[in-house]
Design a protein around this motif. Sequence first.
Motif, PDB file in Angstrom:
ATOM      1  N   LYS A 169      -4.804   9.261   4.575  1.00 19.67           N
ATOM      2  CA  LYS A 169      -5.544   9.780   5.733  1.00 19.67           C
ATOM      3  C   LYS A 169      -4.810   9.466   7.039  1.00 19.67           C
ATOM      4  N   LYS A 170      -3.492   9.742   7.034  1.00 18.50           N
ATOM      5  CA  LYS A 170      -2.665   9.560   8.221  1.00 18.50           C
ATOM      6  C   LYS A 170      -1.839  10.817   8.448  1.00 18.50           C
ATOM      7  N   GLU A 171      -1.444  11.048   9.705  1.00 16.88           N
ATOM      8  CA  GLU A 171      -0.555  12.166   9.992  1.00 16.88           C
ATOM      9  C   GLU A 171       0.799  11.913   9.338  1.00 16.88           C
ATOM     10  N   ARG A 172       1.445  13.001   8.928  1.00 14.20           N
ATOM     11  CA  ARG A 172       2.719  12.862   8.216  1.00 14.20           C
ATOM     12  C   ARG A 172       3.751  12.114   9.055  1.00 14.20           C
ATOM     13  N   ARG A 173       3.818  12.424  10.344  1.00 12.59           N
ATOM     14  CA  ARG A 173       4.792  11.765  11.217  1.00 12.59           C
ATOM     15  C   ARG A 173       4.513  10.274  11.315  1.00 12.59           C
ATOM     16  N   SER A 174       3.244   9.925  11.423  1.00 13.68           N
ATOM     17  CA  SER A 174       2.862   8.514  11.494  1.00 13.68           C
ATOM     18  C   SER A 174       3.181   7.800  10.182  1.00 13.68           C
ATOM     19  N   PHE A 175       2.941   8.498   9.070  1.00 15.89           N
ATOM     20  CA  PHE A 175       3.239   7.919   7.758  1.00 15.89           C
ATOM     21  C   PHE A 175       4.741   7.682   7.611  1.00 15.89           C
ATOM     22  N   CYS A 176       5.555   8.619   8.072  1.00 15.34           N
ATOM     23  CA  CYS A 176       7.016   8.466   8.011  1.00 15.34           C
ATOM     24  C   CYS A 176       7.485   7.284   8.853  1.00 15.34           C
ATOM     25  N   ARG A 177       6.836   7.064   9.997  1.00 15.48           N
ATOM     26  CA  ARG A 177       7.209   5.919  10.835  1.00 15.48           C
ATOM     27  C   ARG A 177       6.909   4.602  10.122  1.00 15.48           C
ATOM     28  N   LEU A 178       5.786   4.580   9.393  1.00 15.51           N
ATOM     29  CA  LEU A 178       5.462   3.381   8.621  1.00 15.51           C
ATOM     30  C   LEU A 178       6.492   3.157   7.514  1.00 15.51           C
TER      31      LEU A 178
ATOM     32  N   TYR B 144       0.833  -1.212   0.000  1.00 15.23           N
ATOM     33  CA  TYR B 144       0.000   0.000   0.000  1.00 15.23           C
ATOM     34  C   TYR B 144       0.867   1.261   0.000  1.00 15.23           C
ATOM     35  N   LEU B 145       1.886   1.283   0.853  1.00 21.62           N
ATOM     36  CA  LEU B 145       2.772   2.440   0.913  1.00 21.62           C
ATOM     37  C   LEU B 145       3.513   2.638  -0.412  1.00 21.62           C
ATOM     38  N   THR B 146       3.988   1.540  -0.992  1.00 21.47           N
ATOM     39  CA  THR B 146       4.723   1.621  -2.252  1.00 21.47           C
ATOM     40  C   THR B 146       3.863   2.206  -3.357  1.00 21.47           C
ATOM     41  N   ARG B 147       2.616   1.736  -3.454  1.00 20.90           N
ATOM     42  CA  ARG B 147       1.730   2.224  -4.507  1.00 20.90           C
ATOM     43  C   ARG B 147       1.430   3.717  -4.352  1.00 20.90           C
TER      44      ARG B 147
ATOM     45  N   VAL C 204       4.614   5.723  -5.209  1.00 13.28           N
ATOM     46  CA  VAL C 204       4.817   5.733  -6.661  1.00 13.28           C
ATOM     47  C   VAL C 204       3.904   6.774  -7.297  1.00 13.28           C
ATOM     48  N   LYS C 205       2.649   6.798  -6.852  1.00 14.11           N
ATOM     49  CA  LYS C 205       1.653   7.728  -7.406  1.00 14.11           C
ATOM     50  C   LYS C 205       2.045   9.185  -7.133  1.00 14.11           C
ATOM     51  N   THR C 206       2.570   9.459  -5.924  1.00 16.84           N
ATOM     52  CA  THR C 206       2.909  10.841  -5.543  1.00 16.84           C
ATOM     53  C   THR C 206       4.368  11.187  -5.826  1.00 16.84           C
ATOM     54  N   GLU C 207       5.109  10.244  -6.442  1.00 14.64           N
ATOM     55  CA  GLU C 207       6.520  10.447  -6.783  1.00 14.64           C
ATOM     56  C   GLU C 207       7.334  10.886  -5.564  1.00 14.64           C
ATOM     57  N   GLY C 208       7.051  10.246  -4.428  1.00  7.68           N
ATOM     58  CA  GLY C 208       7.843  10.490  -3.229  1.00  7.68           C
ATOM     59  C   GLY C 208       7.406  11.686  -2.402  1.00  7.68           C
ATOM     60  N   ASN C 209       6.298  12.341  -2.754  1.00 10.35           N
ATOM     61  CA  ASN C 209       5.791  13.473  -1.978  1.00 10.35           C
ATOM     62  C   ASN C 209       5.094  12.924  -0.731  1.00 10.35           C
ATOM     63  N   ILE C 210       5.793  12.973   0.402  1.00 15.92           N
ATOM     64  CA  ILE C 210       5.296  12.328   1.624  1.00 15.92           C
ATOM     65  C   ILE C 210       4.029  13.006   2.142  1.00 15.92           C
ATOM     66  N   SER C 211       3.988  14.334   2.098  1.00 14.69           N
ATOM     67  CA  SER C 211       2.804  15.045   2.593  1.00 14.69           C
ATOM     68  C   SER C 211       1.562  14.659   1.796  1.00 14.69           C
ATOM     69  N   LYS C 212       1.713  14.609   0.469  1.00 16.26           N
ATOM     70  CA  LYS C 212       0.591  14.232  -0.387  1.00 16.26           C
ATOM     71  C   LYS C 212       0.197  12.784  -0.147  1.00 16.26           C
ATOM     72  N   ALA C 213       1.193  11.906   0.006  1.00 12.24           N
ATOM     73  CA  ALA C 213       0.914  10.494   0.251  1.00 12.24           C
ATOM     74  C   ALA C 213       0.190  10.301   1.575  1.00 12.24           C
ATOM     75  N   ALA C 214       0.606  11.045   2.595  1.00 11.67           N
ATOM     76  CA  ALA C 214      -0.037  10.935   3.912  1.00 11.67           C
ATOM     77  C   ALA C 214      -1.494  11.377   3.836  1.00 11.67           C
ATOM     78  N   ARG C 215      -1.768  12.429   3.046  1.00  9.20           N
ATOM     79  CA  ARG C 215      -3.163  12.882   2.900  1.00  9.20           C
ATOM     80  C   ARG C 215      -4.013  11.816   2.220  1.00  9.20           C
ATOM     81  N   ILE C 216      -3.465  11.178   1.184  1.00  5.72           N
ATOM     82  CA  ILE C 216      -4.211  10.115   0.501  1.00  5.72           C
ATOM     83  C   ILE C 216      -4.500   8.969   1.466  1.00  5.72           C
TER      84      ILE C 216
END
Length: 440
Positions: free
Chosen positions: A418-427, A398-401, A404-416
């Motif tokens: 629906k997780k906090e950016r810090r939590s997404f980075c920990r994952l 799920y994280l990889t997909r 890939v879609k956001t081309e490494g944009n963590i903030s955008k990926a976290a919004r998709i």
Amino acid sequence: MAELLGSGQIVTRPYETISHEEVDTTYPIIWLVLVNQWEAIKSLDIRKYHGTNEQILYLITEQKPQILPPYLSDNTLFWQAGGGQLIDNLKYAEQRILQRQHFYPKELDDTFLRLNFYGRSPSFLKAVKLIKKVSCANTNVFIKGQTGTGKELTARAVHYMSDRANEAFVPINCGAFTDDLILSELFGHEKGAFTGAQKSKTGLLEVANRGTVFLDEVDSLSPKAQVALLRFLQDSEVRPVGGSDVKIVDVRIIAASNKEMKELIKAKDFREDLMYRLDVLQIPLPPLKKRGEDIQILAQHFLSTLSLQSNNQIKVLSANMITAMQAWNWDGNVRELENFIKRAWYLTEGFIISDTSLLTGSNTTDNDVINRINGDLEAFDGFQAAKEELIVQFERDYLTRILVKTEGNISKAARIAKKERRSFCRLMEKHGLERTQFST
């Protein structure tokens, strides 16, 4: 590009005036040929000038016909398709050139190229420099690397760049033989030495006299075989099983393993004194996931090989596929990448390989875990273990997909997600994913 052409900042000229003089570069050269009417392509005589590092794209300004004539190739695109398609086609043109001519760094001489050593990443070139140094020293070598990183190719490179190059190179997979058979393979045997020994046999150590023996999966040697190998390394003497005659041979031993030898020594599964004899010089090989751009270079090499086997049919990788490949874990390393490219080639009907789901066929996936649960309930240590493995596989996929879609944009990926950016980075950290793997 359209704006620059319209304002005259990019100068166009008739194709007849294009000169293909020799230039001091091997970088890809892409000619963008503007054509008003697609029928005019038939009369253009440009192809015969192509160098191996050149590719022509035809950009047609008229409307795209509903039925394309057969002579309009994948090198043809239409103006109204937009800039996105033009950029994609420029990338595909570069891939075509890469498949015709690899752009080798100066560190790769003919020996490496003959052995299909391809790459230019810093970690790969560091290993290449070490191989060159080690090959000049007449002593034993230990190659450390994961499955599929090219340990046998490395051993061959060491041999063929050494003073022993004109003598025999003998590879032996230690894990393929039983205790008695490995001794017979290494040292030979006399007739009647054991059941089935109907005639005498010369051992591979003697066959490789003045040459090199490569012991792959050396960690699988039994204690008895380890003792016999240690004795040989100490005195260079070969005595056939069941025989009394002793011969002195001059053999360089290159051993390799994908295991952590220190752990095996600590567990008393491998002799420490034998390891001292084998590990005089060590060559660590980098895993593919640490080799960056080499993933695409190797992929293009495998695609070019398949093209030659398929009447020069060309296939290229989409931008999303390249990004997904850069982010993939490649537990099987180069061997896994080669198998994936073959699978993608045969399962893709068109010109562009773009289905990123094909990647999941080369590693453990959620469906694989489910199939193992259905097939063998005892494969897991109970319900909780099976559940945890499914969750791990789902999270990483799920994280990889998303990345890939956001081309490494963590903030955008976290919004998709629906997780906090810090939590997404920990994952991401949990699954060994880095933003740079997905950025283009």
